[in-house]
Write an enzyme that holds these catalytic residues in place. Structure first.
Site, PDB file in Angstrom:
ATOM      1  N   GLY A 279       0.832  -1.200   0.000  1.00  0.00           N
ATOM      2  CA  GLY A 279       0.000   0.000   0.000  1.00  0.00           C
ATOM      3  C   GLY A 279       0.864   1.246   0.000  1.00  0.00           C
ATOM      4  O   GLY A 279       2.019   1.210   0.437  1.00  0.00           O
TER       5      GLY A 279
ATOM      6  N   GLN B   2       3.010  10.021   1.280  1.00  0.00           N
ATOM      7  CA  GLN B   2       4.276   9.299   1.455  1.00  0.00           C
ATOM      8  C   GLN B   2       5.264   9.589   0.325  1.00  0.00           C
ATOM      9  O   GLN B   2       6.453   9.268   0.444  1.00  0.00           O
ATOM     10  CB  GLN B   2       4.039   7.790   1.525  1.00  0.00           C
ATOM     11  CG  GLN B   2       3.321   7.354   2.793  1.00  0.00           C
ATOM     12  CD  GLN B   2       3.246   5.845   2.854  1.00  0.00           C
ATOM     13  OE1 GLN B   2       2.345   5.245   2.271  1.00  0.00           O
ATOM     14  NE2 GLN B   2       4.195   5.222   3.534  1.00  0.00           N
TER      15      GLN B   2
ATOM     16  N   CYS C 161       5.309  -0.093   7.738  1.00  0.00           N
ATOM     17  CA  CYS C 161       5.004   1.086   6.924  1.00  0.00           C
ATOM     18  C   CYS C 161       6.256   1.478   6.156  1.00  0.00           C
ATOM     19  O   CYS C 161       7.348   1.506   6.729  1.00  0.00           O
ATOM     20  CB  CYS C 161       4.572   2.229   7.842  1.00  0.00           C
ATOM     21  SG  CYS C 161       4.227   3.757   6.957  1.00  0.00           S
ATOM     22  N   LEU C 162       6.109   1.789   4.865  1.00  0.00           N
ATOM     23  CA  LEU C 162       7.263   2.177   4.048  1.00  0.00           C
ATOM     24  C   LEU C 162       7.911   3.462   4.551  1.00  0.00           C
ATOM     25  O   LEU C 162       9.086   3.705   4.263  1.00  0.00           O
ATOM     26  CB  LEU C 162       6.838   2.348   2.581  1.00  0.00           C
ATOM     27  CG  LEU C 162       6.379   1.068   1.868  1.00  0.00           C
ATOM     28  CD1 LEU C 162       5.868   1.394   0.475  1.00  0.00           C
ATOM     29  CD2 LEU C 162       7.497   0.041   1.797  1.00  0.00           C
TER      30      LEU C 162
ATOM     31  N   HIS D  66      -4.896   1.469   7.327  1.00  0.00           N
ATOM     32  CA  HIS D  66      -3.545   2.036   7.415  1.00  0.00           C
ATOM     33  C   HIS D  66      -3.380   3.187   6.402  1.00  0.00           C
ATOM     34  O   HIS D  66      -2.893   4.265   6.750  1.00  0.00           O
ATOM     35  CB  HIS D  66      -2.527   0.920   7.154  1.00  0.00           C
ATOM     36  CG  HIS D  66      -1.092   1.351   7.199  1.00  0.00           C
ATOM     37  ND1 HIS D  66      -0.208   0.899   8.160  1.00  0.00           N
ATOM     38  CD2 HIS D  66      -0.371   2.170   6.380  1.00  0.00           C
ATOM     39  CE1 HIS D  66       0.986   1.449   7.933  1.00  0.00           C
ATOM     40  NE2 HIS D  66       0.915   2.210   6.863  1.00  0.00           N
ATOM     41  N   GLU D  67      -3.808   2.944   5.155  1.00  0.00           N
ATOM     42  CA  GLU D  67      -3.615   3.967   4.103  1.00  0.00           C
ATOM     43  C   GLU D  67      -4.569   5.145   4.310  1.00  0.00           C
ATOM     44  O   GLU D  67      -4.181   6.299   4.077  1.00  0.00           O
ATOM     45  CB  GLU D  67      -3.785   3.358   2.715  1.00  0.00           C
ATOM     46  CG  GLU D  67      -2.833   2.213   2.373  1.00  0.00           C
ATOM     47  CD  GLU D  67      -1.359   2.496   2.647  1.00  0.00           C
ATOM     48  OE1 GLU D  67      -0.947   3.669   2.558  1.00  0.00           O
ATOM     49  OE2 GLU D  67      -0.623   1.562   2.970  1.00  0.00           O
TER      50      GLU D  67
ATOM     51  N   HIS E 241      -3.098   7.339   6.873  1.00  0.00           N
ATOM     52  CA  HIS E 241      -2.042   8.194   6.305  1.00  0.00           C
ATOM     53  C   HIS E 241      -2.628   9.499   5.777  1.00  0.00           C
ATOM     54  O   HIS E 241      -2.088  10.578   6.015  1.00  0.00           O
ATOM     55  CB  HIS E 241      -1.357   7.497   5.117  1.00  0.00           C
ATOM     56  CG  HIS E 241      -0.137   6.709   5.480  1.00  0.00           C
ATOM     57  ND1 HIS E 241       0.967   7.268   6.105  1.00  0.00           N
ATOM     58  CD2 HIS E 241       0.182   5.406   5.290  1.00  0.00           C
ATOM     59  CE1 HIS E 241       1.886   6.338   6.283  1.00  0.00           C
ATOM     60  NE2 HIS E 241       1.438   5.198   5.798  1.00  0.00           N
TER      61      HIS E 241
END
Ligand code: NI
Length: 171
Positions: free
Chosen positions: A46, A51, A93-94, A135-136, A139
């Site tokens: 994702g 990000q 998480c990236l 999660h996304e 963000h």
């Protein structure tokens, strides 16, 4: 298409609520293509627009990381409209590379969004899909998974990150 740099925890753009998308122009389609390539290159399941430093309400999920056709969901102006149950699983998480923590999320979640062609869609996700949706969407609201941790586990991960930052190994 291009792989974009992914911003890390500590960057303000991750903390600002993103701007809703009202126009589906060529620049947006290019951003979507670049984000897909960035997500697959990472690799990740994702990615949210903030990000890659773009504060717009756009995110994408592909649990197969590009391996299976039809599993890429590009979501504009997504909102979680309903949830059921709870599931406690490991999450990463990236923007917080090399860390994972156990996070409580809904077992099922219903997402409403607009696809890249402007069509409004709604879908239920289960397990990992529900986790990725939440999660996304978090963000895009300026929330990171570490915000959902409590007590010692939260302190521990924040301390490790600030230690890395101090030694110049984070930014
Ligand atoms: Ni993330």
């Amino acid at each position: 298409m291009a792989v974009l740099p992914i911003v890390k925890f500590g960057n303000d753009v991750l903390r600002r609520p993103t701007e809703p998308i009202s126009e589906l122009d060529d620049a947006l389609q290019k951003l979507i293509d670049d984000m897909v390539e960035t997500m697959y290159a990472a690799p990740g399941v994702g990615l949210a627009a903030n990000q890659v430093g773009v504060s717009r309400r756009l995110m994408m999920i592909d649990l197969s990381v590009g391996k299976r056709p039809g599993e890429l969901y590009v979501c504009l102006n997504p909102e979680i409209v309903e949830t059921e149950g709870e599931l406690t699983e490991e999450e990463g998480c990236l923007s917080i590379p090399d860390f994972t923590e156990v996070v409580v999320r809904p077992q099922r979640a219903r997402l409403r969004y607009m696809d890249r062609h402007g069509k409004v869609q709604e879908m239920w996700g289960d397990g990992l899909m529900a986790r990725a949706m939440c999660h996304e969407t978090d963000h895009l609201n300026g929330t990171l998974y570490v915000d959902r941790l409590r007590g010692l586990r939260r302190d521990r991960i924040l301390k490790k990150i600030s230690k890395l930052a101090k030694s110049g190994m984070w930014y």
